[in-house]
Design an enzyme around this catalytic site. Structure first.
Site, short mmCIF file in Angstrom:
data_model
loop_
_atom_site.label_atom_id
_atom_site.label_comp_id
_atom_site.label_asym_id
_atom_site.label_seq_id
_atom_site.Cartn_x
_atom_site.Cartn_y
_atom_site.Cartn_z
N CYS A 150 0.81 -1.22 0.00
CA CYS A 150 0.00 0.00 0.00
C CYS A 150 0.85 1.28 0.00
O CYS A 150 0.55 2.25 -0.71
CB CYS A 150 -0.95 0.00 1.18
SG CYS A 150 -0.23 -0.62 2.70
N ARG A 208 4.67 3.37 12.11
CA ARG A 208 3.22 3.32 12.34
C ARG A 208 2.84 4.51 13.22
O ARG A 208 3.48 4.75 14.25
CB ARG A 208 2.86 2.02 13.06
CG ARG A 208 1.38 1.80 13.21
CD ARG A 208 0.71 1.34 11.95
NE ARG A 208 1.11 -0.01 11.59
CZ ARG A 208 0.91 -0.53 10.37
NH1 ARG A 208 0.32 0.17 9.43
NH2 ARG A 208 1.30 -1.76 10.09
N GLN A 244 2.50 5.58 8.72
CA GLN A 244 1.47 4.67 8.22
C GLN A 244 0.34 4.46 9.23
O GLN A 244 0.57 4.33 10.43
CB GLN A 244 2.14 3.33 7.85
CG GLN A 244 3.16 3.51 6.74
CD GLN A 244 3.83 2.23 6.27
OE1 GLN A 244 5.02 2.23 5.98
NE2 GLN A 244 3.08 1.14 6.16
N HIS A 249 -1.87 6.53 4.58
CA HIS A 249 -0.42 6.50 4.77
C HIS A 249 0.17 7.80 4.20
O HIS A 249 -0.16 8.20 3.08
CB HIS A 249 0.19 5.32 4.02
CG HIS A 249 -0.14 3.98 4.61
ND1 HIS A 249 -0.76 3.81 5.82
CD2 HIS A 249 0.10 2.72 4.14
CE1 HIS A 249 -0.90 2.52 6.07
NE2 HIS A 249 -0.40 1.84 5.07
P1 NAP Z 1 -9.67 -9.26 6.52
O1 NAP Z 1 -10.43 -8.01 6.81
O2 NAP Z 1 -9.17 -10.04 7.70
O3 NAP Z 1 -10.62 -10.23 5.64
C1 NAP Z 1 -10.19 -11.47 5.10
C2 NAP Z 1 -11.30 -12.52 5.21
O4 NAP Z 1 -11.53 -12.91 6.55
C3 NAP Z 1 -12.69 -12.10 4.77
O5 NAP Z 1 -12.80 -12.03 3.39
C4 NAP Z 1 -13.55 -13.18 5.37
O6 NAP Z 1 -13.55 -14.34 4.52
C5 NAP Z 1 -12.81 -13.53 6.65
N1 NAP Z 1 -13.51 -13.03 7.85
C6 NAP Z 1 -13.57 -13.70 9.03
N2 NAP Z 1 -14.23 -12.99 9.94
C7 NAP Z 1 -14.62 -11.85 9.37
C8 NAP Z 1 -15.37 -10.71 9.82
N3 NAP Z 1 -15.85 -10.63 11.06
N4 NAP Z 1 -15.58 -9.68 8.95
C9 NAP Z 1 -15.12 -9.75 7.69
N5 NAP Z 1 -14.42 -10.81 7.22
C10 NAP Z 1 -14.16 -11.85 8.04
O7 NAP Z 1 -8.39 -8.99 5.61
P2 NAP Z 1 -7.94 -7.65 4.83
O8 NAP Z 1 -7.34 -6.69 5.78
O9 NAP Z 1 -9.08 -7.21 3.97
O10 NAP Z 1 -6.73 -8.21 3.94
C11 NAP Z 1 -6.97 -9.10 2.85
C12 NAP Z 1 -5.70 -9.24 2.04
O11 NAP Z 1 -5.35 -8.00 1.49
C13 NAP Z 1 -4.47 -9.70 2.85
O12 NAP Z 1 -3.67 -10.53 2.06
C14 NAP Z 1 -3.76 -8.42 3.12
O13 NAP Z 1 -2.37 -8.62 3.33
C15 NAP Z 1 -4.01 -7.68 1.83
N6 NAP Z 1 -3.92 -6.25 1.97
C16 NAP Z 1 -4.43 -5.67 3.07
C17 NAP Z 1 -4.33 -4.31 3.20
C18 NAP Z 1 -4.88 -3.64 4.43
O14 NAP Z 1 -4.71 -2.47 4.54
N7 NAP Z 1 -5.56 -4.32 5.34
C19 NAP Z 1 -3.76 -3.54 2.18
C20 NAP Z 1 -3.27 -4.17 1.04
C21 NAP Z 1 -3.37 -5.55 0.94
P3 NAP Z 1 -14.80 -15.33 4.33
O15 NAP Z 1 -15.94 -14.50 3.85
O16 NAP Z 1 -14.32 -16.31 3.31
O17 NAP Z 1 -15.03 -15.93 5.69
#
Ligand code: NAP
Length: 382
Positions: free
Chosen positions: A139, A281, A166, A288
């Site tokens: 990011c 951070r 960040q 960021h």
């Molecule tokens: P996240 O919010 O933890 O969501 C990932 C998955 O967790 C959801 O699609 C869902 O899958 C499951 N999940 C379980 N409990 C949940 C709940 N209460 N609410 C929503 N989802 C839940 O992950 P993320 O931060 O979006 O990151 C996803 C990917 O993008 C990672 O590889 C990360 O490294 C990358 N990324 C993240 C960022 C960032 O800023 N966070 C930035 C760039 C890239 P199911 O529907 O299949 O259960």
């Protein structure tokens, strides 16, 4: 014929922003969508306003046979999912396009880091070579290049150093919640003193500091026990045990890769541009910010540099280097939730006319995560 697109990880933090953006840009009107879940297969898929071309039932995100039916898979599910599913899917003969928010495949030789306003030539070159893996960048790197990519495109950068500021969102949703809960706890600690105009500021300060240092491991669980509310943490991601963090390593490795430098598959033998950073951070929510120092390959007049940055893409906003504009336009609070990438504090530095300073801010969930993914889908449709 419309592309059959499978969406995995659509309800997570990045996935939710992706859904918002795809709805806003009416991407769903042009594709046939299947929603996958790793936890709720068989339940109802989310409804997309005004769009009928989607499977109303959530399919199993671990069902390789079902995934194989997709022309394109977009996953925001996370690295563990990519590690589990990608290889079996390819081994099962799937030849579709894999668009991924996680870092797992990012540095593979035959994967491209996507940021099309900056590296469309690299993407087009890779498409022509039959590459099928399209990975969102780190990011911080994506937001930086959306702001100052013009200098890289023009081949002007001899080296760059960045200090980052960040936001909590980079860690995920629980980290954002933890930050706000900590701010609330700090306020509660001194609320009575704040309401008393005669109270001593040093007493307020003492109580806040004591509270920060007394947060329990549960209250600071998401930043490894370190309080972020009213504080900063000068380390992000894994320790590479050479004095740098993984986040800092990504700055150089990914910037060069995005620009197609030193990518042998794409025929580049150029030496990588030295890029280094200190990643920090801070207690911001989802933007960021970065303070950049460049050494340019030659002395370019400041006005020309300003023009290049301002004209690079439709989202970059050049901010005049004065107090009022910098205060009003260059903060996380004003940029958050927008597609704008302001770049300001642009000036020649005391070290000499080839040294340039700049400051930029970007929403790490939009340009930093979701937006390049949906735009890659549009590139595939073109
Ligand atoms: P996240 O919010 O933890 O969501 C990932 C998955 O967790 C959801 O699609 C869902 O899958 C499951 N999940 C379980 N409990 C949940 C709940 N209460 N609410 C929503 N989802 C839940 O992950 P993320 O931060 O979006 O990151 C996803 C990917 O993008 C990672 O590889 C990360 O490294 C990358 N990324 C993240 C960022 C960032 O800023 N966070 C930035 C760039 C890239 P199911 O529907 O299949 O259960």
């Amino acid at each position: 014929m419309a592309l059959r697109v499978g969406l995995v990880g659509w309800r997570g933090m990045v996935g939710s922003v992706l859904m918002q953006r795809m709805s806003a840009e009416r991407d769903f009107d042009t594709i046939e969508t299947t929603f996958f879940s790793t936890s709720s297969a068989g339940k109802a898929a989310p409804e997309i306003e005004g769009c009928k071309t989607y499977d109303p039932i959530l399919q199993d995100g671990n069902d390789v046979a079902k995934l194989k039916g997709m022309d394109v898979i977009i996953t925001c599910q996370g690295g563990d999912y990519t590690k589990t599913i990608y290889k079996p899917l390819r081994e099962a003969g799937w030849k579709g396009h894999w668009i991924d928010a996680s870092k797992i495949l990012r540095m593979n030789d035959d994967a491209i880091i996507i940021l099309d306003p900056i590296n469309m030539p690299v993407i087009k070159n890779a498409l022509a070579k039959g590459i099928k893996d399209w990975i969102g960048g780190n990011c911080t790197v994506s937001c930086m290049l959306m702001g100052v990519g013009a200098l890289y495109k023009a081949g002007l950068v001899e080296w760059m150093q960045t200090s980052t500021y960040q936001a909590a969102s980079g860690g995920g949703a629980p980290n954002m919640r933890e930050l706000l809960t900590q701010y609330g706890a700090l306020y509660a600690e001194v609320k009575d003193l704040l309401n008393d105009p005669a109270s001593a500021i040093l007493e307020i300060d003492r109580k806040v500091t004591a509270k920060q240092n007394a947060f329990t491991s549960e209250e600071a669980a998401n930043f490894r026990g370190i309080p972020l509310g009213g504080n900063l943490i000068p380390w992000i991601d894994a320790d590479r045990e050479d004095g740098t963090s993984l986040e800092e390593w990504k700055g150089g490795a990914e910037t060069n890769k995005i620009m197609g430098i030193a990518n042998k598959i794409l025929g580049s033998n150029e030496a990588p541009i030295p890029i280094d950073s200190t990643c920090i951070r801070v207690g911001a929510m989802r933007c960021h910010s970065q303070s950049l120092t460049f050494k340019l390959k030659k002395n370019v007049p400041l006005a020309d540099i300003e023009q290049m940055i301002a004209n690079d893409n439709e989202w970059v906003k050049f901010v005049p280097n004065n107090r009022i504009d910098s205060e009003k336009q260059l903060t996380p609070a004003v940029v958050s939730g927008t597609m704008n990438i302001p770049v300001g504090r642009v000036r020649k530095l005391a070290m000499g006319p080839q040294y340039l300073g700049a400051f930029t801010v970007g929403d790490q969930l939009l340009w930093g995560a979701a937006e390049p993914l949906r735009r890659m889908l549009r590139v595939l449709q073109a």
